[in-house]
Design an enzyme around this catalytic site. Structure first.
Site, PDB file in Angstrom:
ATOM      1  N   SER A 395       0.845  -1.190   0.000  1.00 12.88           N
ATOM      2  CA  SER A 395       0.000   0.000   0.000  1.00 12.88           C
ATOM      3  C   SER A 395       0.888   1.252   0.000  1.00 12.88           C
ATOM      4  CB  SER A 395      -0.959  -0.044   1.191  1.00 12.88           C
ATOM      5  OG  SER A 395      -2.016   0.866   1.016  1.00 12.88           O
ATOM      6  N   ASP A 506      -4.965  -3.737  -3.223  1.00  8.18           N
ATOM      7  CA  ASP A 506      -4.071  -3.297  -2.140  1.00  8.18           C
ATOM      8  C   ASP A 506      -3.524  -4.478  -1.335  1.00  8.18           C
ATOM      9  OD1 ASP A 506      -3.212  -2.219   0.491  1.00  8.18           O
ATOM     10  OD2 ASP A 506      -4.013  -0.343  -0.295  1.00  8.18           O
TER      11      ASP A 506
END
Length: 621
Positions: A395, A506
């Site tokens: 992320s 993610d």
């Protein structure tokens, strides 16, 4: 694959002597008649942990190892099996699935004896069961001994015969001593000339005759200071005696480096009392036939070797290339040569940490705009003198990890994040997501375009999640920019990314702090930066904000962070050192205007972790 029946031995039964002798001729013939021979390649799994086991496996040739996951989920060895050793007996005795994975260390030929046959043998031969229990108890005692000695000294076998290899060995020994801040010893089996000027300890012949003289080595270690001592290992003693002395030496020494020629390397490298083994060889040297030991490729003159050349060498030799090193003209001395922060000392220090089992990994986790804290952590670690050897990010941690391995300063990282956050948080038509990743992709291409993961100065891993297969995807090769965009595709906020036929989102969905990822890359001590905190991520109520409800972006992002916090809180795999910045107030995706505050919070958290860092890394001030 099993060999043909004609390959079976006619009248011999492989196994521990006591166990074989407990069987009469009829029972031996019974076991041989139902056994089959299977060949395993190096690295191939013989027994999977958790699987039902229906056979006893007896090694005819080669070597196997049993391994269980450590706290990072990385396999660690708990036992080794060579000719006449067996495994699979616990499943036979307890009727339970395998507790460890067993794989071939080298190509191996293994006999498989069905458990059903063993039950018949056990019923007819009580002596067989007594011997089986006796051998098992010895094995468990040895395993317990090894775990009790988990904090004993480290033993490394360094193989090399050229003068350049000897010179490098001297520098590596000195670097090990500097890292430990304690004296270390080199058991010199190969007569390395570079060690002639260091402190002389006992000879191997003296130790073999009178092991009580080990107290002189203890005095050397207790004398303080940072220096290297050499044990003359030129005396010819038996293999068993040598391994026994190495086991005794590791009990009194914080680190022992065994300098070995090729003629004595094979048995040493495979010993359970050796933690690390590698070869130092010059790039132009004729390569020995042994190919299962990692190699340090030494190129005199300091000229670098291109990453593509390293990859070709790895593929051709079937060995891991640990690091490319340059030779250095400075003699072994108490002080490092000028420019010690660069080559060859940067690589020499890496080898020292490799020998000590202290290579450092940094795992940068998810957290939206709180990712600025990663920059503060990096600043503080640099001030403390922490050298990072492996990096992983997911992320928001992904672009910061990539910038870090590129040597980008934290001020530039902050500017990049400011620019990217301001441009990327713009609403789009909510067909695939609330925000478009077009500007994010453009920025990542601008920062990292043309760069690939496998050619960076430090091993870099970027973590995403395969949405369709519901599993983690770790990028260690390929374009950096594309991997980062995939790792930052927060579900519902940024659209998924298609790479290699996979739909990626993610990385924080499954792995908010990629501790296991960086450990599997090779790190021994993992520093994890955890940005998710239950106290920090408080969404202001509608009454306080004067709104009916918080914006949908904030709602989705905060829900996502609650999930990440719970994953980290419940996770069984933890970092050795956890840095957890203490944020205050709302910290949503759009809080990038608080960048300086978040950087300071990260820096303070890292400095607060200094005592724990020093416990794992004794060379840190």
């Amino acid at each position: 694959m099993p060999d043909s029946p004609g390959d079976r031995p006619a009248a011999t039964l492989i196994g521990p002597p006591g166990l074989v002798e407990a069987l009469d001729a009829e029972l031996r013939a019974l076991v041989l008649g139902v056994s089959s021979l299977q060949v395993f390649e190096a690295g191939e799994v013989v027994i999977h942990a958790g699987d039902s086991v229906e056979h006893l496996f007896v090694v005819e040739d080669g070597m196997l190892r049993a391994e269980v996951p450590d706290r990072h989920g990385v396999p660690i060895e708990v036992a080794r099996f060579v000719r006449a050793d067996y495994c699979g007996e616990m499943a036979f005795l307890r009727g339970e699935p395998a507790s460890a994975t067993v794989r071939a260390v080298t190509p191996a030929r293994v006999w498989r004896v069905p458990h059903a046959t063993l039950r018949t043998v056990a019923e007819r031969s009580p002596a067989f069961m007594r011997e089986l229990a006796l051998v098992l108890s010895r094995r468990l005692t040895e395993t317990n001994r090894r775990f009790r000695q988990s904090h004993s000294g480290r033993v490394a076998v360094v193989i090399g015969e050229s003068p350049a290899a000897g010179q490098l060995l001297g520098h590596v020994a000195q670097a090990v001593s500097l890292h430990l801040r304690q004296p270390v010893a080199v058991l010199d089996l190969g007569g390395q000339t570079v060690l002639r000027d260091v402190t002389r300890l006992l000879s191997l012949a003296e130790l073999a005759v009178d092991p009580a003289r080990m107290v002189q080595i203890e005095a050397f270690v207790g004398g303080g200071g940072v220096h290297v001592g050499a044990i003359d290992g030129s005396a010819e003693i038996g293999e068993g005696g040598l391994l026994q002395l190495i086991a005794e030496l590791r009990r009194v020494l914080p680190a022992l480096i065994v300098a070995s020629p090729w003629s004595r390397a094979s048995s040493l490298a495979g010993s359970s009392d050796v933690d690390v083994a590698f070869v130092i060889e010059e790039e132009s040297a004729a390569r020995p036939a042994t190919r299962d030991i990692p190699v340090v490729l030494l190129r005199p003159g300091g000229q670098p070797v291109a990453p593509a050349r390293i990859a070709r060498f790895r593929e051709e030799s079937k060995r891991e290339v640990i690091r490319v090193l340059a030779s250095h003209p400075a003699p072994l001395a108490g002080a490092r040569p000028a420019g010690a922060h660069g080559e060859p000392w940067a690589s020499v220090d890496w080898l020292a940490r490799h020998i000590l089992g202290r290579k450092v990994g940094l795992a940068l986790g998810a957290g939206g705009s709180k990712g600025y804290a990663h920059a503060g952590v990096i600043e503080a670690l640099a001030e403390m003198g922490v050298t990072v050897d492996y990096v992983a990010g997911c992320s928001i941690g992904a672009p910061i990890a990539a910038a870090y391995v590129r040597g980008i300063d934290t001020g530039t990282i902050r500017g990049w994040l400011d620019h990217t956050f301001a441009r990327s948080i713009k609403l789009t038509l909510p067909f695939r997501s609330l925000l478009s990743s077009r500007l994010l992709t453009k920025d990542m291409e601008r920062y990292f375009g043309g760069l690939v993961l496998e050619e960076q100065a430090l091993p870099l891993s970027i973590v995403a999640v395969d949405l369709e297969r519901r599993r983690e995807v770790v990028f260690r090769r390929g374009p950096i920019a594309r991997a980062i965009v995939a790792s930052m595709a927060i579900p519902g906020i940024f659209p998924p990314v298609r790479i290699g036929g996979r739909t990626l989102i993610d990385g924080g969905v499954l792995n908010p702090v990629p501790v296991g990822t960086v450990a599997r890359s090779g790190a021994d001590v993992v520093i994890g930066v955890k940005l998710s905190s239950p106290a920090a991520d408080i969404v202001p109520t509608p009454e306080r904000r004067g709104l009916r409800a918080p914006p949908i972006i904030d709602t989705i992002h905060h829900a996502f962070e609650v999930m990440q916090w719970r994953i980290v809180a419940d996770g069984a795999i933890q970092a050795d050192i956890t840095i957890e910045p203490a944020f205050s107030g709302a910290t949503g995706l759009r809080q990038y205007t608080r960048s300086r505050e978040f950087i300071d919070v990260g820096r303070e958290a890292a400095l607060a972790a200094r005592p724990e860092i020093r416990r794992h890394l004794p060379w840190i001030d």
